[in-house]
Design an enzyme around this catalytic site. Sequence first.
Site, short mmCIF file in Angstrom:
data_model
loop_
_atom_site.label_atom_id
_atom_site.label_comp_id
_atom_site.label_asym_id
_atom_site.label_seq_id
_atom_site.Cartn_x
_atom_site.Cartn_y
_atom_site.Cartn_z
N CYS A 114 0.81 -1.22 0.00
CA CYS A 114 0.00 0.00 0.00
C CYS A 114 0.84 1.27 0.00
O CYS A 114 0.35 2.35 -0.34
CB CYS A 114 -0.94 0.01 1.21
SG CYS A 114 -2.10 -1.37 1.23
N HIS A 254 -4.01 6.94 2.14
CA HIS A 254 -4.36 5.64 1.57
C HIS A 254 -5.78 5.29 1.99
O HIS A 254 -6.14 5.42 3.16
CB HIS A 254 -3.37 4.59 2.06
CG HIS A 254 -3.80 3.19 1.82
ND1 HIS A 254 -4.27 2.75 0.59
CD2 HIS A 254 -3.84 2.10 2.65
CE1 HIS A 254 -4.57 1.47 0.68
NE2 HIS A 254 -4.32 1.06 1.92
N ASN A 284 -10.63 -0.48 -1.52
CA ASN A 284 -9.21 -0.41 -1.22
C ASN A 284 -8.42 -1.15 -2.30
O ASN A 284 -8.43 -2.38 -2.35
CB ASN A 284 -8.95 -1.03 0.16
CG ASN A 284 -7.49 -1.04 0.55
OD1 ASN A 284 -6.61 -0.71 -0.24
ND2 ASN A 284 -7.21 -1.44 1.79
#
Length: 327
Positions: A114, A254, A284
Amino acid sequence: MTRSSRMAGFGHSAPERVVENCEIEQRLGLESGWIERRTGIRRRRWAEPQDSLTTLAARAAQDALSNADVDRQDIGLTLLATSTPDHLLPPSAPLLAHRLGLTRCGAVDLAGACTGFLQALALADSHVVRHGRPVLVVAANILSRRVNPDERASAVLFADAAGAVVLAPSEDSDCGLLSLDLASDGSQYDLIGIPAGGSSLPFRPGLPDDQCRMSIRDGKAVFASAVRMMSETAMRALADADLQSSAVTRFVPHQANARMTDALCEKLSIGKERAVETIADFGNSSAATIPLSLSISHKERALCCGDILLLSAAGAGMTGGSLVWRV
């Protein structure tokens, strides 16, 4: 003279297939509304079987290149941040550059989970400043093919998307990357992972399917560690840039969980109206969430000269980081 880099173009793409929460809730036996209450996600995009990672990445990259004021033949480097390359070998970035017609550039895959886009952006900035040539930064993932559909913790979160930014040389030393703070905590290395496929546990006949799928071992620990890592690196990055959080015009974290963004805004004293959120409609997509959010935000309300961006991420490994950027 190249004194800094500037964000010259933005792009994003997502598969056409929209997967609403009800589809997953029914399959997992969850009550209606369970996913949105806990994650803030209403829907996400999943790739079709014929879609490839490089095709998804190329659409976002083409978008960014088309609205950047640079000649694509001047691109000196293509960086692809992904956890789901088309193949373990060869890397996907050379194929991406080829499909885009970038004939005079290097091409590198980055596997930073990520945090991959922030790592790629930092590397791209250094390359632009050192060599005076534009760099294409792309983050893309097809996570729907790697999650365990029977594991509630991961099945409700992950999605497929791509985002891209073109960095170009600038003579303005007051703009561009003002500060960067990267972090890692290997003591929590196995909180999120796909056990099989590497040299420690190669694929072999008879390997259980759950060894080949993504798993979140402890969701509460991931949440706490990510909030801590993102908030701490963000505060250090702001301090290194000699700025207060009140100077931030857009906070782009994020997109892991809407509750995580709420916690970060509270810890950093950043009003929610300054936070860019796309998780409700896109879920996500790991490293892709920040460039996708940047692109969507820029299209809705164009970034202006002097805007201060705070980008922050954390993910598997654990890795994390934040950077401050003046447009």
